[in-house]
Design a protein around this motif. Structure first.
Motif, short mmCIF file in Angstrom:
data_model
loop_
_atom_site.label_atom_id
_atom_site.label_comp_id
_atom_site.label_asym_id
_atom_site.label_seq_id
_atom_site.Cartn_x
_atom_site.Cartn_y
_atom_site.Cartn_z
N MET A 1 23.92 -137.38 -37.55
CA MET A 1 23.82 -136.75 -36.08
C MET A 1 23.48 -135.37 -35.25
N SER A 2 22.44 -134.84 -34.69
CA SER A 2 22.70 -133.52 -35.11
C SER A 2 23.35 -133.25 -32.88
N SER A 3 23.34 -131.97 -32.76
CA SER A 3 23.57 -131.58 -31.42
C SER A 3 22.13 -131.44 -30.77
N THR A 4 22.02 -131.91 -29.47
CA THR A 4 20.93 -131.39 -28.74
C THR A 4 21.42 -131.57 -27.11
N PRO A 5 20.55 -130.69 -26.36
CA PRO A 5 20.94 -130.07 -25.48
C PRO A 5 22.02 -131.34 -24.20
N GLU A 6 20.98 -132.72 -24.56
CA GLU A 6 21.70 -133.84 -23.60
C GLU A 6 22.50 -134.20 -23.27
N LEU A 7 23.10 -134.40 -25.55
CA LEU A 7 24.48 -134.61 -25.55
C LEU A 7 25.65 -132.84 -25.39
N LEU A 8 24.80 -132.24 -25.69
CA LEU A 8 26.15 -130.92 -25.32
C LEU A 8 26.67 -131.30 -23.75
N ARG A 9 25.70 -131.71 -23.31
CA ARG A 9 26.25 -131.75 -21.75
C ARG A 9 27.30 -132.74 -21.00
N VAL A 10 27.05 -134.01 -21.93
CA VAL A 10 27.99 -135.08 -21.75
C VAL A 10 29.15 -135.16 -23.15
N MET A 11 29.04 -134.30 -23.36
CA MET A 11 30.50 -133.58 -24.49
C MET A 11 31.48 -132.58 -23.55
N ASP A 12 32.28 -133.17 -22.86
CA ASP A 12 33.45 -131.98 -21.68
C ASP A 12 34.31 -132.93 -22.46
N GLU A 13 35.48 -131.34 -22.25
CA GLU A 13 36.53 -132.66 -22.86
C GLU A 13 37.47 -133.40 -22.03
N ARG A 14 37.24 -133.00 -20.83
CA ARG A 14 38.24 -133.40 -19.30
C ARG A 14 37.70 -135.48 -19.77
N ASN A 15 36.38 -135.28 -20.73
CA ASN A 15 36.08 -136.99 -19.92
C ASN A 15 37.19 -137.83 -20.38
N ALA A 16 38.49 -137.26 -21.32
CA ALA A 16 38.97 -138.53 -22.04
C ALA A 16 40.49 -138.79 -20.59
N ALA A 17 39.87 -137.59 -19.81
CA ALA A 17 41.15 -137.98 -19.11
C ALA A 17 40.72 -138.53 -17.58
N ILE A 18 38.89 -138.33 -17.82
CA ILE A 18 38.65 -138.97 -16.17
C ILE A 18 38.59 -140.27 -16.36
N LEU A 19 37.90 -140.39 -18.13
CA LEU A 19 38.28 -142.22 -18.41
C LEU A 19 39.24 -142.69 -18.20
N ALA A 20 40.32 -142.42 -18.63
CA ALA A 20 41.43 -143.19 -18.23
C ALA A 20 42.04 -142.83 -16.96
N LYS A 21 41.75 -142.43 -15.98
CA LYS A 21 42.42 -142.16 -15.06
C LYS A 21 41.32 -143.05 -13.45
N ALA A 22 40.08 -143.61 -14.83
CA ALA A 22 39.12 -144.66 -13.92
C ALA A 22 39.48 -146.26 -14.91
N GLY A 23 41.09 -146.23 -15.20
CA GLY A 23 41.35 -147.35 -15.61
C GLY A 23 40.93 -147.96 -17.57
N VAL A 24 39.86 -146.95 -18.03
CA VAL A 24 39.06 -146.76 -19.09
C VAL A 24 40.56 -146.58 -20.10
N LYS A 25 40.38 -147.85 -20.89
CA LYS A 25 41.11 -147.85 -22.41
C LYS A 25 40.82 -146.97 -23.19
N ILE A 26 41.13 -145.46 -23.64
CA ILE A 26 40.83 -144.71 -24.41
C ILE A 26 41.14 -144.37 -25.55
#
Length: 121
Positions: A1-26
């Motif tokens: 898998m190579s990185s693409t501009p689309e993938l880089l847009r969703v790769m955010d270091e805050r994603n884990a916290a955002i998902l956990a705060k939304a109640g998603v088990k990470i």
């Protein structure tokens, strides 16, 4: 898998916290940095570092520790066997010289299936 501009847009270091705060088990995984973040897992070498980094982006410490222990076991449906230290469960255990999410913490001992396999010199 190579990185693409689309993938880089969703790769955010805050994603884990955002998902956990939304109640998603990470769960947090560790991947080889030598492959641009998309390489094979490297024996968990960077796992606690990845969890510690997530705390720097608003993931609470307790959630970060769960994300590398019980949460992955529950997600994979094997929490009856692994993921926490309880009588009757399989366990590979590390003994650390400090707080697990501190980058200055070193592994002192590793036990696999109850057998000491590593001791820091």
């Amino acid at each position: 898998m190579s990185s693409t501009p689309e993938l880089l847009r969703v790769m955010d270091e805050r994603n884990a916290a955002i998902l956990a705060k939304a109640g998603v088990k990470i769960a947090i995984a560790s991947f080889g940095f030598g492959f641009g973040g998309f390489g094979d897992a490297v024996q968990g070498k960077w796992l606690l570092l990845e969890a510690g980094l997530a705390t720097g982006f608003d993931l609470p410490d307790e959630e970060a520790l769960k994300a590398v222990t019980i949460n992955p076991a529950q997600i994979l449906g094997v929490a009856d066997r692994v993921g926490s230290l309880e009588p009757g469960k399989d366990a590979d255990v590390i003994i650390l010289d400090g707080y697990p999410l501190n980058v200055k913490t070193w592994v002192e001992k590793v036990f696999v299936n109850g057998e000491l396999v590593f001791t820091k010199e």
